[in-house]
Scaffold this motif. Structure first.
Motif, PDB file in Angstrom:
ATOM      1  N   ASN A 173       0.816  -1.213   0.000  1.00 48.25           N
ATOM      2  CA  ASN A 173       0.000   0.000   0.000  1.00 48.25           C
ATOM      3  C   ASN A 173       0.849   1.262   0.000  1.00 48.25           C
ATOM      4  O   ASN A 173       0.447   2.283  -0.552  1.00 48.25           O
ATOM      5  N   ALA A 174       2.019   1.222   0.615  1.00 49.23           N
ATOM      6  CA  ALA A 174       2.884   2.400   0.687  1.00 49.23           C
ATOM      7  C   ALA A 174       3.340   2.864  -0.696  1.00 49.23           C
ATOM      8  O   ALA A 174       3.780   4.003  -0.851  1.00 49.23           O
ATOM      9  N   LEU A 208       1.081  13.629   0.616  1.00 50.20           N
ATOM     10  CA  LEU A 208       0.554  13.294   1.931  1.00 50.20           C
ATOM     11  C   LEU A 208       1.069  11.904   2.272  1.00 50.20           C
ATOM     12  O   LEU A 208       0.528  10.900   1.819  1.00 50.20           O
ATOM     13  N   ALA A 209       2.153  11.863   3.039  1.00 46.65           N
ATOM     14  CA  ALA A 209       2.786  10.577   3.336  1.00 46.65           C
ATOM     15  C   ALA A 209       3.482  10.555   4.690  1.00 46.65           C
ATOM     16  O   ALA A 209       3.449   9.543   5.387  1.00 46.65           O
ATOM     17  N   LYS A 210       4.123  11.667   5.058  1.00 41.88           N
ATOM     18  CA  LYS A 210       4.940  11.667   6.271  1.00 41.88           C
ATOM     19  C   LYS A 210       4.088  11.359   7.498  1.00 41.88           C
ATOM     20  O   LYS A 210       3.067  11.988   7.728  1.00 41.88           O
ATOM     21  N   TRP A 211       4.521  10.390   8.289  1.00 40.79           N
ATOM     22  CA  TRP A 211       3.897   9.949   9.530  1.00 40.79           C
ATOM     23  C   TRP A 211       2.486   9.379   9.330  1.00 40.79           C
ATOM     24  O   TRP A 211       1.780   9.157  10.303  1.00 40.79           O
ATOM     25  N   ILE A 212       2.079   9.146   8.083  1.00 45.82           N
ATOM     26  CA  ILE A 212       0.771   8.526   7.814  1.00 45.82           C
ATOM     27  C   ILE A 212       0.983   7.017   7.814  1.00 45.82           C
ATOM     28  O   ILE A 212       1.781   6.494   7.030  1.00 45.82           O
ATOM     29  N   THR A 223      -1.773   4.677   7.898  1.00 43.05           N
ATOM     30  CA  THR A 223      -2.867   3.961   7.245  1.00 43.05           C
ATOM     31  C   THR A 223      -3.718   4.940   6.449  1.00 43.05           C
ATOM     32  O   THR A 223      -3.868   6.105   6.844  1.00 43.05           O
ATOM     33  N   ILE A 224      -4.234   4.492   5.324  1.00 43.19           N
ATOM     34  CA  ILE A 224      -5.187   5.277   4.536  1.00 43.19           C
ATOM     35  C   ILE A 224      -6.321   4.336   4.162  1.00 43.19           C
ATOM     36  O   ILE A 224      -6.126   3.372   3.421  1.00 43.19           O
ATOM     37  N   THR A 239      -9.295   8.128   3.828  1.00 43.98           N
ATOM     38  CA  THR A 239      -9.164   8.577   5.214  1.00 43.98           C
ATOM     39  C   THR A 239      -7.746   8.304   5.730  1.00 43.98           C
ATOM     40  O   THR A 239      -7.476   7.246   6.283  1.00 43.98           O
ATOM     41  N   PRO A 240      -6.839   9.262   5.524  1.00 40.63           N
ATOM     42  CA  PRO A 240      -5.479   9.107   6.059  1.00 40.63           C
ATOM     43  C   PRO A 240      -5.471   9.278   7.574  1.00 40.63           C
ATOM     44  O   PRO A 240      -6.207  10.115   8.111  1.00 40.63           O
ATOM     45  N   GLU A 241      -4.637   8.482   8.244  1.00 38.22           N
ATOM     46  CA  GLU A 241      -4.475   8.577   9.693  1.00 38.22           C
ATOM     47  C   GLU A 241      -3.007   8.396  10.035  1.00 38.22           C
ATOM     48  O   GLU A 241      -2.303   7.629   9.387  1.00 38.22           O
ATOM     49  N   GLY A 242      -2.578   9.088  11.067  1.00 44.22           N
ATOM     50  CA  GLY A 242      -1.201   8.951  11.527  1.00 44.22           C
ATOM     51  C   GLY A 242      -0.902   9.982  12.579  1.00 44.22           C
ATOM     52  O   GLY A 242      -1.732  10.268  13.443  1.00 44.22           O
TER      53      GLY A 242
END
Length: 151
Positions: free
Chosen positions: A6-7, A34-38, A40-41, A73-76
């Motif tokens: 997924n990354a 939109l990737a740093k410290w995320i 899960t999406i 829904t990005p989370e981190g």
């Protein structure tokens, strides 16, 4: 095709200017990843369906998809110095077009989807005292995004 991590899927954001009909060029410097410290999406897409049975069949209801609202829904963890995090955090108290962005998703196979989107459910700095600041939001395409197959 082999399984992909997924990354390898990329999510990019660009500012939306009121009345802007087209997204910035794919290679434009306006896009921030939109990737740093995320970590899960999620895919929170919403499908509206309708079921109807017809006399030319046996009356068994058929499902027709009437609309699809693609949503991620990005989370981190929140980083106020990250440009993508800051772009979303700065929208927290805005309404209307203040919540609009351009969203670009580069799939693991290289296909790209781009469209205007709305950002909701913004959390940029929350959580327990002993944990890092949380970050999350929902990014929903306003209409079906434009697909550009891998070249």
């Amino acid at each position: 095709m082999a399984r992909q991590k997924n990354a390898k899927r990329e999510h990019w954001l660009a500012p939306y200017v009121d009345g802007q009909d087209t997204a910035p060029e794919v290679a434009s410097k306006d896009w921030v990843r939109l990737a740093k410290w995320i970590n899960t999406i999620g895919d929170d897409s919403n499908e509206e369906t309708e079921e109807e049975g017809f006399y030319d069949g046996d009356g068994t209801p058929e499902t027709t998809v009437m609309s699809v609202a693609g949503a991620y829904t990005p989370e981190g963890y929140y980083d106020a110095e990250d440009k993508a995090h800051k772009m979303i955090a700065d929208m927290k108290y805005l309404t209307g077009n203040g919540r609009k962005v351009w969203h670009k998703v580069v799939q693991t196979n290289g296909d790209t989807f781009v469209g205007k989107a709305t950002v909701t459910d913004i959390i940029a700095g929350a959580g327990d005292a002993v944990t890092y600041e949380e970050f999350s939001c929902t990014i929903t395409f306003d209409q079906a995004p434009t697909k550009t197959p891998k070249s």
